[in-house]
Structure formats: structure tokens, C-alpha cells
Design a protein around this motif. Sequence first.
Motif, PDB file in Angstrom:
ATOM      1  N   LYS A  49      -8.051  -1.641  15.055  1.00 35.72           N
ATOM      2  CA  LYS A  49      -7.616  -0.427  14.363  1.00 35.72           C
ATOM      3  C   LYS A  49      -6.201  -0.053  14.787  1.00 35.72           C
ATOM      4  O   LYS A  49      -5.826  -0.211  15.936  1.00 35.72           O
ATOM      5  CB  LYS A  49      -8.568   0.732  14.648  1.00 35.72           C
ATOM      6  CG  LYS A  49      -9.866   0.607  13.908  1.00 35.72           C
ATOM      7  CD  LYS A  49     -10.629   1.897  13.931  1.00 35.72           C
ATOM      8  CE  LYS A  49     -11.851   1.796  13.039  1.00 35.72           C
ATOM      9  NZ  LYS A  49     -12.578   3.052  12.993  1.00 35.72           N
ATOM     10  N   LEU A  71      -5.004   8.219   7.654  1.00 35.30           N
ATOM     11  CA  LEU A  71      -5.208   6.884   7.104  1.00 35.30           C
ATOM     12  C   LEU A  71      -5.934   6.005   8.112  1.00 35.30           C
ATOM     13  O   LEU A  71      -5.488   5.827   9.235  1.00 35.30           O
ATOM     14  CB  LEU A  71      -3.865   6.255   6.733  1.00 35.30           C
ATOM     15  CG  LEU A  71      -3.943   4.931   5.992  1.00 35.30           C
ATOM     16  CD1 LEU A  71      -4.659   5.112   4.656  1.00 35.30           C
ATOM     17  CD2 LEU A  71      -2.562   4.384   5.765  1.00 35.30           C
ATOM     18  N   ASN A  72      -7.063   5.467   7.727  1.00 26.48           N
ATOM     19  CA  ASN A  72      -7.894   4.638   8.583  1.00 26.48           C
ATOM     20  C   ASN A  72      -7.593   3.180   8.255  1.00 26.48           C
ATOM     21  O   ASN A  72      -8.135   2.634   7.304  1.00 26.48           O
ATOM     22  CB  ASN A  72      -9.375   4.971   8.353  1.00 26.48           C
ATOM     23  CG  ASN A  72     -10.236   4.487   9.479  1.00 26.48           C
ATOM     24  OD1 ASN A  72      -9.749   4.141  10.547  1.00 26.48           O
ATOM     25  ND2 ASN A  72     -11.527   4.476   9.250  1.00 26.48           N
ATOM     26  N   SER A  73      -6.718   2.573   9.033  1.00 24.06           N
ATOM     27  CA  SER A  73      -6.309   1.209   8.736  1.00 24.06           C
ATOM     28  C   SER A  73      -6.399   0.338   9.978  1.00 24.06           C
ATOM     29  O   SER A  73      -6.575   0.824  11.082  1.00 24.06           O
ATOM     30  CB  SER A  73      -4.873   1.201   8.193  1.00 24.06           C
ATOM     31  OG  SER A  73      -3.992   1.737   9.150  1.00 24.06           O
ATOM     32  N   VAL A 126      -5.459  -3.777   6.507  1.00 27.42           N
ATOM     33  CA  VAL A 126      -6.552  -3.399   5.616  1.00 27.42           C
ATOM     34  C   VAL A 126      -6.889  -1.924   5.743  1.00 27.42           C
ATOM     35  O   VAL A 126      -6.651  -1.301   6.776  1.00 27.42           O
ATOM     36  CB  VAL A 126      -7.816  -4.251   5.894  1.00 27.42           C
ATOM     37  CG1 VAL A 126      -7.584  -5.701   5.524  1.00 27.42           C
ATOM     38  CG2 VAL A 126      -8.256  -4.142   7.335  1.00 27.42           C
ATOM     39  N   LEU A 127      -7.434  -1.378   4.667  1.00 26.81           N
ATOM     40  CA  LEU A 127      -7.923  -0.004   4.634  1.00 26.81           C
ATOM     41  C   LEU A 127      -9.407  -0.040   4.958  1.00 26.81           C
ATOM     42  O   LEU A 127     -10.173  -0.752   4.314  1.00 26.81           O
ATOM     43  CB  LEU A 127      -7.691   0.607   3.254  1.00 26.81           C
ATOM     44  CG  LEU A 127      -8.095   2.063   3.076  1.00 26.81           C
ATOM     45  CD1 LEU A 127      -7.292   2.960   3.997  1.00 26.81           C
ATOM     46  CD2 LEU A 127      -7.889   2.480   1.630  1.00 26.81           C
ATOM     47  N   LEU A 128      -9.808   0.724   5.965  1.00 26.32           N
ATOM     48  CA  LEU A 128     -11.179   0.690   6.473  1.00 26.32           C
ATOM     49  C   LEU A 128     -11.958   1.914   6.020  1.00 26.32           C
ATOM     50  O   LEU A 128     -11.380   2.979   5.798  1.00 26.32           O
ATOM     51  CB  LEU A 128     -11.154   0.641   8.004  1.00 26.32           C
ATOM     52  CG  LEU A 128     -10.391  -0.534   8.601  1.00 26.32           C
ATOM     53  CD1 LEU A 128     -10.221  -0.348  10.097  1.00 26.32           C
ATOM     54  CD2 LEU A 128     -11.106  -1.828   8.299  1.00 26.32           C
ATOM     55  N   GLU A 174     -14.385   5.186   6.446  1.00 28.96           N
ATOM     56  CA  GLU A 174     -14.385   6.216   7.486  1.00 28.96           C
ATOM     57  C   GLU A 174     -15.464   5.952   8.532  1.00 28.96           C
ATOM     58  O   GLU A 174     -15.271   6.170   9.713  1.00 28.96           O
ATOM     59  CB  GLU A 174     -14.599   7.592   6.855  1.00 28.96           C
ATOM     60  CG  GLU A 174     -14.404   8.723   7.820  1.00 28.96           C
ATOM     61  CD  GLU A 174     -14.449  10.077   7.135  1.00 28.96           C
ATOM     62  OE1 GLU A 174     -14.545  11.077   7.853  1.00 28.96           O
ATOM     63  OE2 GLU A 174     -14.394  10.138   5.901  1.00 28.96           O
ATOM     64  N   LEU A 187     -12.169  -1.738   2.304  1.00 26.77           N
ATOM     65  CA  LEU A 187     -11.792  -1.137   1.023  1.00 26.77           C
ATOM     66  C   LEU A 187     -10.655  -1.840   0.307  1.00 26.77           C
ATOM     67  O   LEU A 187     -10.579  -1.804  -0.915  1.00 26.77           O
ATOM     68  CB  LEU A 187     -11.447   0.334   1.252  1.00 26.77           C
ATOM     69  CG  LEU A 187     -12.557   1.170   1.905  1.00 26.77           C
ATOM     70  CD1 LEU A 187     -12.061   2.564   2.195  1.00 26.77           C
ATOM     71  CD2 LEU A 187     -13.801   1.187   1.036  1.00 26.77           C
ATOM     72  N   THR A 235      -6.453  -4.088   0.896  1.00 29.90           N
ATOM     73  CA  THR A 235      -5.315  -4.432   1.748  1.00 29.90           C
ATOM     74  C   THR A 235      -4.175  -3.459   1.524  1.00 29.90           C
ATOM     75  O   THR A 235      -4.044  -2.879   0.439  1.00 29.90           O
ATOM     76  CB  THR A 235      -4.817  -5.874   1.471  1.00 29.90           C
ATOM     77  OG1 THR A 235      -4.472  -5.981   0.097  1.00 29.90           O
ATOM     78  CG2 THR A 235      -5.868  -6.893   1.830  1.00 29.90           C
ATOM     79  N   LEU A 236      -3.354  -3.299   2.541  1.00 31.46           N
ATOM     80  CA  LEU A 236      -2.190  -2.421   2.459  1.00 31.46           C
ATOM     81  C   LEU A 236      -0.926  -3.273   2.455  1.00 31.46           C
ATOM     82  O   LEU A 236      -0.797  -4.190   3.256  1.00 31.46           O
ATOM     83  CB  LEU A 236      -2.159  -1.472   3.664  1.00 31.46           C
ATOM     84  CG  LEU A 236      -3.345  -0.532   3.809  1.00 31.46           C
ATOM     85  CD1 LEU A 236      -3.307   0.154   5.170  1.00 31.46           C
ATOM     86  CD2 LEU A 236      -3.317   0.506   2.703  1.00 31.46           C
TER      87      LEU A 236
END
Length: 99
Positions: A18, A38-40, A68-70, A72, A94, A96-97
Motif C-alpha cells: 500500500k 485514495l486507497n492505492s 492499482v486502486l484498492l 476500502e 478495482l 490501475t492508476l
Amino acid sequence: MAALKRLIPALNRVLVEKIVPPSKTTAGILLPEKTAKLNSGKVVAVGPGVRHANGSLVNVAFKEGDLVLLPEYGGTEVKLGDKEYHLYRDDDILGTLHE
């Protein structure tokens, strides 16, 4: 880093480190926790994938180094050495960023 080399995720699992958002700006202004929501994370390792009922291999959609977007909630916390990682299923991530 040597302990990290020993963990290879099984099936369609993804090992993620994380990303902790900064608590202050470069100018020294403290940021409230709500602005860093933002949880990435960064993908550290991926499993080989899963097999369909017909026997074909379905590869994991992510590769090492992807941001990546994770979700919650979810994932399994894993501690290797002095670092904490999280294991997610491929379909729980969820997206990719990109910058």
C-alpha cells in the motif's frame, strides 16, 4: 527484500504494497487525513492465474510495478520482514492508476 522473494501468490492472487499518502506538502503545510483518501498500492508479485473448467489458463490482469486502486476493505495482511503487504484476488482490485 530477501523474504519478499520467497512469497509467490497462489492462483489469481496479487501481492500489493500500500502507498501511504504524504501527510504534508513540499511547502510544509500539513494535510488532513480526509484529503489523502485514495486507497492505492503498488503490485509487488502476482500469481500464475487460474484455470477455467475447460482447462485454459486465465492470467492475472496486473503485472509487477502496476499502481492499482484498492477496495476500502478486504485483502489479507501479510508481514514480511519489517514491511506490511496485502494479498488480494485479481477480481477484487478495482483498476490501475496512470499518470
